[in-house]
Write an enzyme that holds these catalytic residues in place. Structure first.
Site: not given
Ligand code: PMP
Length: 306
Positions: A157
Protein backbone atom coordinates in the site's frame (compact mmCIF):
# COMPACT_ATOMS: atom_id res chain seq x y z
CA UNK A 1 -20.19 17.04 3.08
CA UNK A 2 -18.43 18.13 6.26
CA UNK A 3 -14.84 19.08 5.79
CA UNK A 4 -12.37 17.65 8.30
CA UNK A 5 -11.48 20.12 11.02
CA UNK A 6 -8.33 18.45 12.28
CA UNK A 7 -5.40 16.25 11.37
CA UNK A 8 -2.76 14.45 13.37
CA UNK A 9 0.42 15.95 11.95
CA UNK A 10 4.05 15.96 13.10
CA UNK A 11 3.21 14.59 16.53
CA UNK A 12 0.04 16.43 17.46
CA UNK A 13 -3.54 17.17 16.48
CA UNK A 14 -3.67 20.46 14.59
CA UNK A 15 -6.30 22.36 12.56
CA UNK A 16 -6.40 20.73 9.10
CA UNK A 17 -5.09 23.93 7.47
CA UNK A 18 -1.84 23.55 9.41
CA UNK A 19 -1.17 20.00 8.15
CA UNK A 20 1.09 21.07 5.29
CA UNK A 21 4.34 19.61 3.93
CA UNK A 22 7.33 21.25 2.27
CA UNK A 23 7.25 20.91 -1.54
CA UNK A 24 10.65 19.16 -1.35
CA UNK A 25 9.24 16.30 0.77
CA UNK A 26 10.63 13.01 -0.51
CA UNK A 27 7.22 11.30 -0.37
CA UNK A 28 5.63 14.07 -2.44
CA UNK A 29 8.40 13.96 -5.04
CA UNK A 30 8.93 10.18 -5.19
CA UNK A 31 5.87 8.49 -3.66
CA UNK A 32 7.85 7.10 -0.72
CA UNK A 33 5.02 6.70 1.75
CA UNK A 34 2.58 4.06 2.87
CA UNK A 35 -1.04 4.56 3.80
CA UNK A 36 -4.13 2.88 5.15
CA UNK A 37 -7.82 3.31 4.56
CA UNK A 38 -10.08 2.49 7.50
CA UNK A 39 -13.81 3.05 7.77
CA UNK A 40 -15.80 4.21 10.73
CA UNK A 41 -19.47 3.27 10.33
CA UNK A 42 -22.22 5.31 11.89
CA UNK A 43 -25.01 3.21 13.35
CA UNK A 44 -28.15 5.34 13.27
CA UNK A 45 -30.00 2.98 15.65
CA UNK A 46 -27.42 3.19 18.44
CA UNK A 47 -26.20 6.69 17.44
CA UNK A 48 -22.66 5.36 17.68
CA UNK A 49 -19.68 5.23 15.34
CA UNK A 50 -17.74 1.96 15.06
CA UNK A 51 -14.25 1.74 13.58
CA UNK A 52 -14.02 -1.46 11.61
CA UNK A 53 -11.03 -3.77 12.21
CA UNK A 54 -8.86 -0.85 13.29
CA UNK A 55 -6.16 -3.03 14.87
CA UNK A 56 -5.91 -5.19 11.76
CA UNK A 57 -5.48 -2.13 9.56
CA UNK A 58 -2.76 -0.75 11.80
CA UNK A 59 -1.06 -4.16 11.99
CA UNK A 60 -0.90 -4.16 8.18
CA UNK A 61 0.38 -0.58 8.25
CA UNK A 62 3.17 -1.51 10.69
CA UNK A 63 4.06 -4.62 8.67
CA UNK A 64 4.21 -2.55 5.47
CA UNK A 65 6.45 0.02 7.13
CA UNK A 66 9.13 -2.71 7.22
CA UNK A 67 8.95 -3.20 3.46
CA UNK A 68 9.46 0.55 2.95
CA UNK A 69 11.89 0.98 5.86
CA UNK A 70 9.69 3.69 7.33
CA UNK A 71 9.92 3.89 11.09
CA UNK A 72 6.55 4.52 12.69
CA UNK A 73 7.23 6.14 16.05
CA UNK A 74 3.93 4.98 17.53
CA UNK A 75 2.83 1.62 18.88
CA UNK A 76 -0.30 -0.18 17.71
CA UNK A 77 -2.16 1.08 20.80
CA UNK A 78 -0.97 4.63 20.27
CA UNK A 79 -2.09 4.61 16.62
CA UNK A 80 -5.54 3.38 17.67
CA UNK A 81 -5.77 5.95 20.47
CA UNK A 82 -4.76 8.87 18.22
CA UNK A 83 -7.41 7.75 15.72
CA UNK A 84 -10.12 7.59 18.39
CA UNK A 85 -9.09 10.99 19.72
CA UNK A 86 -9.38 12.50 16.23
CA UNK A 87 -12.76 10.84 15.67
CA UNK A 88 -14.04 12.25 18.96
CA UNK A 89 -12.93 15.73 17.93
CA UNK A 90 -14.49 15.54 14.46
CA UNK A 91 -17.85 14.39 15.91
CA UNK A 92 -19.09 12.99 12.58
CA UNK A 93 -22.57 11.44 12.65
CA UNK A 94 -22.18 9.67 9.30
CA UNK A 95 -19.88 7.04 7.78
CA UNK A 96 -16.34 8.27 7.47
CA UNK A 97 -12.94 7.22 6.21
CA UNK A 98 -9.67 7.39 8.15
CA UNK A 99 -6.47 7.96 6.20
CA UNK A 100 -3.21 7.23 8.09
CA UNK A 101 -0.10 8.08 6.09
CA UNK A 102 3.53 7.37 7.09
CA UNK A 103 6.04 8.97 4.82
CA UNK A 104 9.63 9.85 4.07
CA UNK A 105 9.84 13.52 5.04
CA UNK A 106 13.46 14.03 3.97
CA UNK A 107 13.96 17.20 1.90
CA UNK A 108 17.03 16.15 -0.12
CA UNK A 109 17.01 15.29 -3.82
CA UNK A 110 17.07 11.57 -4.64
CA UNK A 111 14.69 8.65 -4.19
CA UNK A 112 15.90 6.46 -1.33
CA UNK A 113 14.49 4.85 1.76
CA UNK A 114 17.49 5.39 4.01
CA UNK A 115 17.49 7.88 6.89
CA UNK A 116 15.54 8.93 9.93
CA UNK A 117 13.19 11.54 8.49
CA UNK A 118 9.80 9.95 8.76
CA UNK A 119 6.48 11.40 9.76
CA UNK A 120 2.94 10.26 10.33
CA UNK A 121 -0.29 12.04 9.50
CA UNK A 122 -3.90 10.96 9.98
CA UNK A 123 -7.03 12.71 8.80
CA UNK A 124 -10.66 11.65 8.56
CA UNK A 125 -13.26 12.56 5.93
CA UNK A 126 -16.95 11.73 5.65
CA UNK A 127 -17.37 9.04 2.99
CA UNK A 128 -20.44 7.31 1.65
CA UNK A 129 -20.16 5.14 -1.44
CA UNK A 130 -16.79 4.95 -3.20
CA UNK A 131 -18.28 2.96 -6.07
CA UNK A 132 -21.81 1.74 -6.75
CA UNK A 133 -23.07 -0.98 -4.43
CA UNK A 134 -26.81 -0.98 -5.15
CA UNK A 135 -26.56 -1.89 -8.80
CA UNK A 136 -23.91 -3.88 -10.67
CA UNK A 137 -20.94 -2.02 -12.09
CA UNK A 138 -19.46 -2.42 -15.55
CA UNK A 139 -15.75 -3.20 -15.75
CA UNK A 140 -13.08 -3.71 -18.39
CA UNK A 141 -9.81 -5.61 -18.29
CA UNK A 142 -7.28 -2.84 -18.04
CA UNK A 143 -4.61 -2.54 -20.69
CA UNK A 144 -2.38 -1.47 -17.79
CA UNK A 145 -1.02 -4.52 -15.93
CA UNK A 146 -0.89 -4.72 -12.13
CA UNK A 147 2.62 -3.86 -10.92
CA UNK A 148 4.47 -7.03 -9.87
CA UNK A 149 5.69 -7.60 -6.31
CA UNK A 150 9.31 -7.32 -7.40
CA UNK A 151 8.78 -3.90 -9.00
CA UNK A 152 6.55 -2.04 -6.52
CA UNK A 153 4.89 -4.44 -4.09
CA UNK A 154 1.09 -3.94 -4.21
CA UNK A 155 0.75 -5.60 -0.81
CA UNK A 156 2.59 -2.69 0.79
CA UNK A 157 0.00 0.00 0.00
CA UNK A 158 2.70 2.40 -1.14
CA UNK A 159 1.51 5.85 -2.23
CA UNK A 160 3.69 5.81 -5.37
CA UNK A 161 2.20 2.52 -6.51
CA UNK A 162 -1.21 4.15 -6.87
CA UNK A 163 -0.03 5.73 -10.11
CA UNK A 164 -0.71 2.25 -11.48
CA UNK A 165 -4.25 2.34 -10.03
CA UNK A 166 -4.81 5.87 -11.35
CA UNK A 167 -3.89 4.82 -14.91
CA UNK A 168 -6.23 1.83 -14.68
CA UNK A 169 -9.17 3.69 -13.16
CA UNK A 170 -8.84 6.73 -15.45
CA UNK A 171 -8.74 4.66 -18.62
CA UNK A 172 -11.76 2.67 -17.46
CA UNK A 173 -13.76 5.85 -16.76
CA UNK A 174 -12.68 7.55 -20.00
CA UNK A 175 -13.82 4.48 -21.93
CA UNK A 176 -17.25 4.46 -20.28
CA UNK A 177 -16.69 1.75 -17.63
CA UNK A 178 -17.08 2.13 -13.87
CA UNK A 179 -13.93 0.24 -12.87
CA UNK A 180 -11.06 -1.85 -14.13
CA UNK A 181 -9.88 -5.37 -13.42
CA UNK A 182 -6.14 -5.84 -13.76
CA UNK A 183 -3.97 -8.71 -14.92
CA UNK A 184 -0.64 -9.80 -13.49
CA UNK A 185 2.37 -9.11 -15.69
CA UNK A 186 3.95 -12.56 -15.37
CA UNK A 187 1.08 -15.01 -15.20
CA UNK A 188 -1.53 -12.86 -16.98
CA UNK A 189 -4.02 -13.85 -14.32
CA UNK A 190 -6.72 -11.60 -12.93
CA UNK A 191 -5.25 -9.76 -9.97
CA UNK A 192 -7.70 -7.22 -8.53
CA UNK A 193 -9.51 -3.96 -9.25
CA UNK A 194 -7.71 -0.61 -9.31
CA UNK A 195 -8.10 -0.31 -5.53
CA UNK A 196 -10.17 -3.31 -4.48
CA UNK A 197 -10.02 -7.10 -4.36
CA UNK A 198 -12.40 -9.26 -6.29
CA UNK A 199 -14.30 -12.53 -5.98
CA UNK A 200 -15.88 -14.87 -8.46
CA UNK A 201 -18.88 -17.07 -7.57
CA UNK A 202 -19.06 -20.38 -9.39
CA UNK A 203 -21.31 -23.31 -8.47
CA UNK A 204 -21.97 -21.92 -5.01
CA UNK A 205 -18.36 -21.37 -3.95
CA UNK A 206 -16.18 -18.28 -3.85
CA UNK A 207 -12.94 -18.07 -5.78
CA UNK A 208 -10.46 -15.23 -5.29
CA UNK A 209 -6.86 -14.68 -6.45
CA UNK A 210 -4.13 -15.73 -3.98
CA UNK A 211 -1.93 -13.20 -2.20
CA UNK A 212 0.87 -14.13 -4.64
CA UNK A 213 -1.03 -12.70 -7.63
CA UNK A 214 0.09 -9.13 -6.88
CA UNK A 215 -2.86 -8.12 -4.76
CA UNK A 216 -3.20 -6.11 -1.62
CA UNK A 217 -4.21 -8.62 1.05
CA UNK A 218 -7.46 -6.85 1.78
CA UNK A 219 -9.10 -6.76 5.16
CA UNK A 220 -12.53 -6.74 3.51
CA UNK A 221 -11.45 -9.78 1.49
CA UNK A 222 -10.59 -11.54 4.74
CA UNK A 223 -13.87 -10.39 6.32
CA UNK A 224 -15.91 -11.75 3.40
CA UNK A 225 -14.04 -15.08 3.44
CA UNK A 226 -14.76 -15.42 7.16
CA UNK A 227 -18.43 -14.40 7.14
CA UNK A 228 -19.11 -16.53 4.05
CA UNK A 229 -17.72 -19.58 5.86
CA UNK A 230 -18.89 -18.91 9.41
CA UNK A 231 -22.42 -17.68 8.69
CA UNK A 232 -23.33 -19.11 5.27
CA UNK A 233 -21.04 -22.17 5.17
CA UNK A 234 -19.69 -21.03 1.79
CA UNK A 235 -16.09 -22.06 1.03
CA UNK A 236 -13.53 -19.78 -0.61
CA UNK A 237 -10.81 -21.16 -2.86
CA UNK A 238 -7.75 -18.95 -3.32
CA UNK A 239 -6.32 -19.68 -6.76
CA UNK A 240 -5.24 -17.89 -9.93
CA UNK A 241 -8.08 -16.88 -12.24
CA UNK A 242 -7.95 -16.66 -16.04
CA UNK A 243 -9.55 -13.76 -17.88
CA UNK A 244 -12.15 -15.84 -19.69
CA UNK A 245 -13.30 -17.51 -16.46
CA UNK A 246 -14.82 -14.14 -15.63
CA UNK A 247 -17.14 -14.22 -18.61
CA UNK A 248 -18.70 -17.52 -17.52
CA UNK A 249 -18.89 -16.82 -13.78
CA UNK A 250 -22.25 -16.95 -11.99
CA UNK A 251 -21.48 -13.76 -10.04
CA UNK A 252 -18.57 -11.37 -9.56
CA UNK A 253 -18.02 -8.71 -6.93
CA UNK A 254 -15.40 -6.33 -5.58
CA UNK A 255 -14.43 -5.94 -1.93
CA UNK A 256 -12.57 -3.14 -0.20
CA UNK A 257 -12.81 -0.64 2.61
CA UNK A 258 -13.83 1.98 0.05
CA UNK A 259 -15.62 -0.37 -2.38
CA UNK A 260 -17.36 -2.32 0.44
CA UNK A 261 -19.12 -5.20 -1.40
CA UNK A 262 -19.79 -4.02 -4.93
CA UNK A 263 -21.48 -6.28 -7.52
CA UNK A 264 -19.98 -6.55 -11.01
CA UNK A 265 -22.60 -6.99 -13.74
CA UNK A 266 -20.53 -6.66 -16.89
CA UNK A 267 -16.94 -7.45 -17.91
CA UNK A 268 -15.69 -6.28 -21.31
CA UNK A 269 -19.35 -5.75 -22.29
CA UNK A 270 -20.26 -9.37 -21.51
CA UNK A 271 -23.14 -9.81 -19.10
CA UNK A 272 -22.24 -11.75 -15.94
CA UNK A 273 -25.04 -14.10 -14.85
CA UNK A 274 -28.27 -12.17 -15.31
CA UNK A 275 -26.52 -8.80 -15.14
CA UNK A 276 -28.31 -8.18 -11.83
CA UNK A 277 -26.80 -8.43 -8.37
CA UNK A 278 -26.43 -12.18 -7.71
CA UNK A 279 -28.00 -13.94 -4.67
CA UNK A 280 -24.70 -14.80 -2.96
CA UNK A 281 -23.30 -11.30 -3.53
CA UNK A 282 -26.52 -9.81 -2.16
CA UNK A 283 -26.45 -11.99 0.94
CA UNK A 284 -22.77 -11.28 1.67
CA UNK A 285 -23.34 -7.57 1.13
CA UNK A 286 -26.24 -7.56 3.63
CA UNK A 287 -24.18 -9.47 6.17
CA UNK A 288 -21.18 -7.19 5.63
CA UNK A 289 -23.19 -4.08 6.46
CA UNK A 290 -24.59 -5.73 9.59
CA UNK A 291 -21.11 -6.78 10.70
CA UNK A 292 -19.50 -3.34 10.20
CA UNK A 293 -22.32 -1.63 12.09
CA UNK A 294 -21.82 -3.97 15.04
CA UNK A 295 -25.18 -5.67 14.56
CA UNK A 296 -23.86 -9.25 14.74
CA UNK A 297 -22.49 -9.96 18.25
CA UNK A 298 -20.13 -12.68 16.97
CA UNK A 299 -18.13 -9.96 15.18
CA UNK A 300 -18.30 -7.21 17.81
CA UNK A 301 -14.59 -7.77 18.39
CA UNK A 302 -13.99 -6.08 15.01
CA UNK A 303 -15.95 -2.94 15.88
CA UNK A 304 -14.34 -0.31 18.11
CA UNK A 305 -16.80 2.14 19.57
CA UNK A 306 -15.79 5.78 19.21
N1 PMP B 1 -6.46 -3.70 -3.37
C1 PMP B 1 -6.01 -2.44 -3.43
C2 PMP B 1 -4.99 -2.11 -4.45
C3 PMP B 1 -6.50 -1.46 -2.57
O1 PMP B 1 -6.05 -0.20 -2.64
C4 PMP B 1 -7.49 -1.81 -1.62
C5 PMP B 1 -8.06 -0.77 -0.70
N2 PMP B 1 -7.36 -0.68 0.49
C6 PMP B 1 -7.91 -3.16 -1.57
C7 PMP B 1 -7.38 -4.06 -2.46
C8 PMP B 1 -8.89 -3.62 -0.53
O2 PMP B 1 -8.25 -3.70 0.72
P1 PMP B 1 -9.06 -3.48 2.07
O3 PMP B 1 -10.20 -4.43 2.04
O4 PMP B 1 -8.08 -3.79 3.15
O5 PMP B 1 -9.51 -2.07 2.09
Amino acid sequence: MNKPQYAFFEGKIVPIEEARVDVRTNALQYGTGIFEGIRCYWNEKTKTGYVFRMEDHYKRFIANSRIMMIKIKYSLDELCNITLELLKKEKYTEDCYIRPFAYNSNLDIGPKLIGDDQELSIYIIPLGKYIEIDKPVSVCISSWDRIPDNSIPPRAKITGSYVNAALQKSDALLNGYDEALTLTTDGRHVSEGSAMNFFMVKNGILITPPSTDDILEGITRDTVIKIAKEIEDIETIERSIDRTELYTADELFFTGTGAQVSPIGFVDKRTIGTGEIGPITKRLQELYFKVVKNEIPQYSKWCTEV
